[in-house]
Design a protein around this motif. Structure first.
Motif, PDB file in Angstrom:
ATOM      1  N   TYR A 102      21.903  -0.938   7.717  1.00 44.24           N
ATOM      2  CA  TYR A 102      20.591  -0.813   8.120  1.00 44.24           C
ATOM      3  C   TYR A 102      19.748  -1.096   6.676  1.00 44.24           C
ATOM      4  N   GLN A 103      18.463  -1.244   6.892  1.00 45.30           N
ATOM      5  CA  GLN A 103      17.498  -1.579   5.932  1.00 45.30           C
ATOM      6  C   GLN A 103      16.357  -1.299   6.217  1.00 45.30           C
ATOM      7  N   LEU A 104      15.399  -1.202   5.087  1.00 46.45           N
ATOM      8  CA  LEU A 104      13.671  -0.926   5.189  1.00 46.45           C
ATOM      9  C   LEU A 104      13.247  -2.390   5.299  1.00 46.45           C
ATOM     10  N   TYR A 105      12.417  -2.504   6.470  1.00 47.10           N
ATOM     11  CA  TYR A 105      11.678  -3.674   6.557  1.00 47.10           C
ATOM     12  C   TYR A 105      10.034  -3.255   6.277  1.00 47.10           C
ATOM     13  N   ALA A 106       9.906  -3.551   5.223  1.00 48.07           N
ATOM     14  CA  ALA A 106       8.433  -3.118   4.446  1.00 48.07           C
ATOM     15  C   ALA A 106       7.383  -4.032   5.102  1.00 48.07           C
ATOM     16  N   GLN A 107       6.307  -3.349   5.409  1.00 46.75           N
ATOM     17  CA  GLN A 107       4.935  -4.124   5.710  1.00 46.75           C
ATOM     18  C   GLN A 107       4.075  -3.841   4.816  1.00 46.75           C
ATOM     19  N   GLU A 108       3.995  -2.914   4.117  1.00 42.62           N
ATOM     20  CA  GLU A 108       3.011  -2.674   3.222  1.00 42.62           C
ATOM     21  C   GLU A 108       3.524  -2.101   1.802  1.00 42.62           C
ATOM     22  N   ILE A 109       3.170  -2.427   0.516  1.00 37.50           N
ATOM     23  CA  ILE A 109       3.700  -1.726  -0.586  1.00 37.50           C
ATOM     24  C   ILE A 109       2.645  -1.695  -1.403  1.00 37.50           C
ATOM     25  N   THR A 110       2.577  -0.304  -2.023  1.00 36.95           N
ATOM     26  CA  THR A 110       1.810   0.004  -3.183  1.00 36.95           C
ATOM     27  C   THR A 110       2.579   0.444  -4.336  1.00 36.95           C
ATOM     28  N   ARG A 111       1.867   0.536  -5.322  1.00 38.40           N
ATOM     29  CA  ARG A 111       2.458   1.001  -6.681  1.00 38.40           C
ATOM     30  C   ARG A 111       2.432   2.561  -6.504  1.00 38.40           C
ATOM     31  N   GLU A 112       3.392   3.061  -7.189  1.00 37.51           N
ATOM     32  CA  GLU A 112       3.297   4.596  -7.166  1.00 37.51           C
ATOM     33  C   GLU A 112       1.990   5.090  -7.952  1.00 37.51           C
ATOM     34  N   GLY A 113       1.337   6.304  -7.601  1.00 39.89           N
ATOM     35  CA  GLY A 113       0.166   6.579  -7.889  1.00 39.89           C
ATOM     36  C   GLY A 113      -1.191   5.816  -7.697  1.00 39.89           C
ATOM     37  N   LEU A 114      -1.040   4.737  -7.272  1.00 38.41           N
ATOM     38  CA  LEU A 114      -2.041   3.998  -7.092  1.00 38.41           C
ATOM     39  C   LEU A 114      -2.281   3.588  -5.425  1.00 38.41           C
ATOM     40  N   GLY A 115      -1.688   4.432  -4.666  1.00 39.55           N
ATOM     41  CA  GLY A 115      -1.784   4.379  -3.321  1.00 39.55           C
ATOM     42  C   GLY A 115      -3.466   4.447  -2.678  1.00 39.55           C
ATOM     43  N   ASP A 116      -3.859   5.308  -3.322  1.00 41.64           N
ATOM     44  CA  ASP A 116      -5.345   5.749  -2.876  1.00 41.64           C
ATOM     45  C   ASP A 116      -6.325   4.502  -3.368  1.00 41.64           C
ATOM     46  N   LEU A 117      -6.156   3.971  -4.491  1.00 42.85           N
ATOM     47  CA  LEU A 117      -7.060   2.920  -5.011  1.00 42.85           C
ATOM     48  C   LEU A 117      -6.754   1.661  -4.021  1.00 42.85           C
ATOM     49  N   PHE A 118      -5.526   1.400  -3.675  1.00 47.13           N
ATOM     50  CA  PHE A 118      -5.231   0.386  -2.765  1.00 47.13           C
ATOM     51  C   PHE A 118      -5.823   0.314  -1.455  1.00 47.13           C
ATOM     52  N   GLU A 119      -5.681   1.632  -1.126  1.00 45.37           N
ATOM     53  CA  GLU A 119      -6.384   1.944   0.571  1.00 45.37           C
ATOM     54  C   GLU A 119      -7.823   1.923   0.366  1.00 45.37           C
ATOM     55  N   LYS A 120      -8.503   2.136  -0.919  1.00 47.58           N
ATOM     56  CA  LYS A 120      -9.920   1.978  -0.679  1.00 47.58           C
ATOM     57  C   LYS A 120     -10.136   0.615  -1.006  1.00 47.58           C
ATOM     58  N   PHE A 121      -9.380   0.071  -1.704  1.00 55.17           N
ATOM     59  CA  PHE A 121      -9.496  -1.382  -2.000  1.00 55.17           C
ATOM     60  C   PHE A 121      -9.434  -2.580  -0.502  1.00 55.17           C
ATOM     61  N   GLN A 122      -8.486  -1.995   0.205  1.00 52.96           N
ATOM     62  CA  GLN A 122      -8.241  -2.637   1.520  1.00 52.96           C
ATOM     63  C   GLN A 122      -9.382  -2.252   2.478  1.00 52.96           C
ATOM     64  N   LYS A 123      -9.890  -0.993   2.294  1.00 53.45           N
ATOM     65  CA  LYS A 123     -11.278  -0.584   3.161  1.00 53.45           C
ATOM     66  C   LYS A 123     -12.407  -1.491   2.755  1.00 53.45           C
ATOM     67  N   LEU A 124     -12.496  -1.401   1.580  1.00 56.77           N
ATOM     68  CA  LEU A 124     -13.831  -2.354   1.130  1.00 56.77           C
ATOM     69  C   LEU A 124     -13.711  -3.688   1.521  1.00 56.77           C
ATOM     70  N   ARG A 125     -12.330  -4.301   1.306  1.00 56.48           N
ATOM     71  CA  ARG A 125     -12.284  -5.643   1.687  1.00 56.48           C
ATOM     72  C   ARG A 125     -12.424  -6.016   3.000  1.00 56.48           C
ATOM     73  N   ASN A 126     -11.981  -4.827   3.925  1.00 58.58           N
ATOM     74  CA  ASN A 126     -12.178  -5.307   5.346  1.00 58.58           C
ATOM     75  C   ASN A 126     -13.659  -5.216   5.801  1.00 58.58           C
ATOM     76  N   GLU A 127     -14.353  -4.229   5.094  1.00 58.71           N
ATOM     77  CA  GLU A 127     -15.614  -4.028   5.419  1.00 58.71           C
ATOM     78  C   GLU A 127     -16.548  -5.210   5.081  1.00 58.71           C
ATOM     79  N   LEU A 128     -16.430  -5.694   3.783  1.00 56.48           N
ATOM     80  CA  LEU A 128     -17.143  -6.926   3.410  1.00 56.48           C
ATOM     81  C   LEU A 128     -16.687  -8.259   4.259  1.00 56.48           C
TER      82      LEU A 128
END
Length: 431
Positions: A93-119
């Motif tokens: 078995y193995q992990l099939y990754a679809q999203e990867i964020t750096r540890e401790g930066l998940g909130d910033l990445f989600e904020k980045f993704q949200k703003l990028r999608n909005e714009l």
């Protein structure tokens, strides 16, 4: 196969189905340290996630690479979101990754993704809003820190490529709480100067260091800027909101200088080449026009206006003389023809008159021969009954009826006293 004994494929398929039906394994986030990271030529990323006591194989397929905003490297602490499934062929078995964020930066990445999608939904990344980058910019504005590798690289490369291009630096803050206001102010200030091009950016750093270029106010300032903008933030693997909104993205500040400032030496070479080509073209044109001028001079001598005028006058005089002679000749000829026609017409009329007279005399003689008056002139008369009908037979009248006889010089009214038919036997038969 004995009862209760299964093949390897059956076991692996059964276990795979168990994993597939497990809701927790179908949507799971796993935190760990990256090791054995390999970028395959197909675009897939193979790596291992481990902690102090265990590890799990993982893969991110090329189709999910958009869920990775940084370069995956050994030793990074990350959180991988995806599903755990069984690779049936190897029975692991193995992990099939679809999203990867750096540890401790998940909130910033989600904020980045949200703003990028909005714009993006607002159309701020659309190609139709991208302004063309001028090929030969003479004035370039730069919004970055006044100290640091970014401005030094831009100045060095610009000076090397073209020392005549003017650089205008707005010393902005590129990190910290006040950085976004400083960058926006720099963009607005340089935009009002009517420059050919703007470069905004800074050197590399962590996602927190680069976050000022992910702010919505900065993105809107770039979008509403009338001057074309090149975004050059961080290293090649770093992607910010300003990169999406700008008219062009450069992987580094040095690359931005390469794109913004045209190579003066190359420009001189191209200019010299164009000048040489233009000179050759002009020489050929001049030679062609010189040849045409000589041809025109020869034609002008041959077609001298004075000589042409004299020839035209002589030809006109000749034509006038010929026309006069032709008119006189035609007039005499017409007169002769008119006389001949008159004579012929007179002859024809006389002949026709004689013929018509003869025909008239013939008709008169025939008419006189057939005239009743001429016939009754020798003692004959013309008899009619009371109704003035001609009497052609004795059967038309009876004794005692009035009749009228017309003779040559008058008419006689009479009463029938007796009727005598020419053939008495026929008369009796008729009675």
């Amino acid at each position: 196969m004995a009862a209760g004994v299964y093949s390897v494929s059956q076991v692996n398929a059964y276990i795979k189905n168990m994993f597939a039906q497990d809701f927790a394994l179908n949507r799971i986030s796993v935190k760990g340290e990256v090791s054995n990271c390999k970028y395959h030529t197909s675009g897939h990323i193979y790596f291992t996630l481990k902690d102090g006591t265990s590890s799990i194989a993982a893969v991110m397929f090329a189709s999910h690479r958009k869920g990775l905003s940084f370069k995956l490297e050994e030793g990074q602490q990350i959180t991988a979101k995806g599903s755990i499934e069984v690779y049936e062929r190897d029975g692991r078995y193995q992990l099939y990754a679809q999203e990867i964020t750096r540890e401790g930066l998940g909130d910033l990445f989600e904020k980045f993704q949200k703003l990028r999608n909005e714009l993006e939904e607002m159309g701020m990344f659309s190609p139709e809003y991208k302004k063309p980058i001028p090929k030969y910019a003479k004035t370039v504005g730069i919004v970055t820190a006044s100290t640091g590798a970014a401005i030094r690289d831009i100045i060095n490369i610009s000076t090397r490529r073209n020392p005549y291009v003017q650089l205008f630096l707005y010393p902005a803050l590129v990190q910290g709480e006040q950085a976004k206001e400083s960058i926006v102010k720099g963009i607005e200030t340089l935009d009002q100067m009517g420059l050919d091009l703007l470069i905004i950016g800074r050197g590399g750093g962590s996602i927190e260091d680069l976050w000022a270029f992910n702010e919505e106010t900065v993105a809107r300032a770039i979008f509403h800027c009338n001057t074309p903008v090149i975004s050059a933030v961080g290293h090649e693997t770093d992607v910010t909101i300003s990169d999406y909104v700008a008219d062009m993205r450069a992987p580094t500040p040095s690359a931005a200088a390469e794109l913004a400032v045209f190579d003066y030496n190359q420009f001189q070479e191209q200019t010299a080449l164009c000048q040489n080509t233009l000179s050759k073209i002009m020489d050929r044109k001049i030679e062609r026009y010189r040849f045409r001028t000589e041809q025109y001079n020869l034609k002008l001598k041959f077609y001298n206006p004075g000589r042409q005028l004299r020839e035209k006058r002589q030809r006109l005089a000749d034509i006038e003389e010929k026309l006069r002679s032709l008119i006189l000749s035609t007039t005499a000829s017409d007169r002769t023809r008119a006389a001949e026609i008159k004579l012929r017409l007179k002859t024809l009329i006389e002949k026709q008159t004689v013929r018509d007279r003869h025909r008239l005399e013939l008709f008169i003689s025939r008419l006189e021969a057939n005239s009743p008056l001429k016939r009754i002139g020798g003692g004959y008369g013309f008899a009619t009954d009371e109704t003035h009908r001609p009497i052609e037979s004795v059967k038309q009248i009876k004794p005692g009826e009035e009749i009228q006889l017309r003779i040559r010089d008058g008419s006689i009214d009479a009463v029938v006293s007796r009727i005598t038919p020419e053939n008495p036997s026929s008369q009796k038969t008729g009675q």
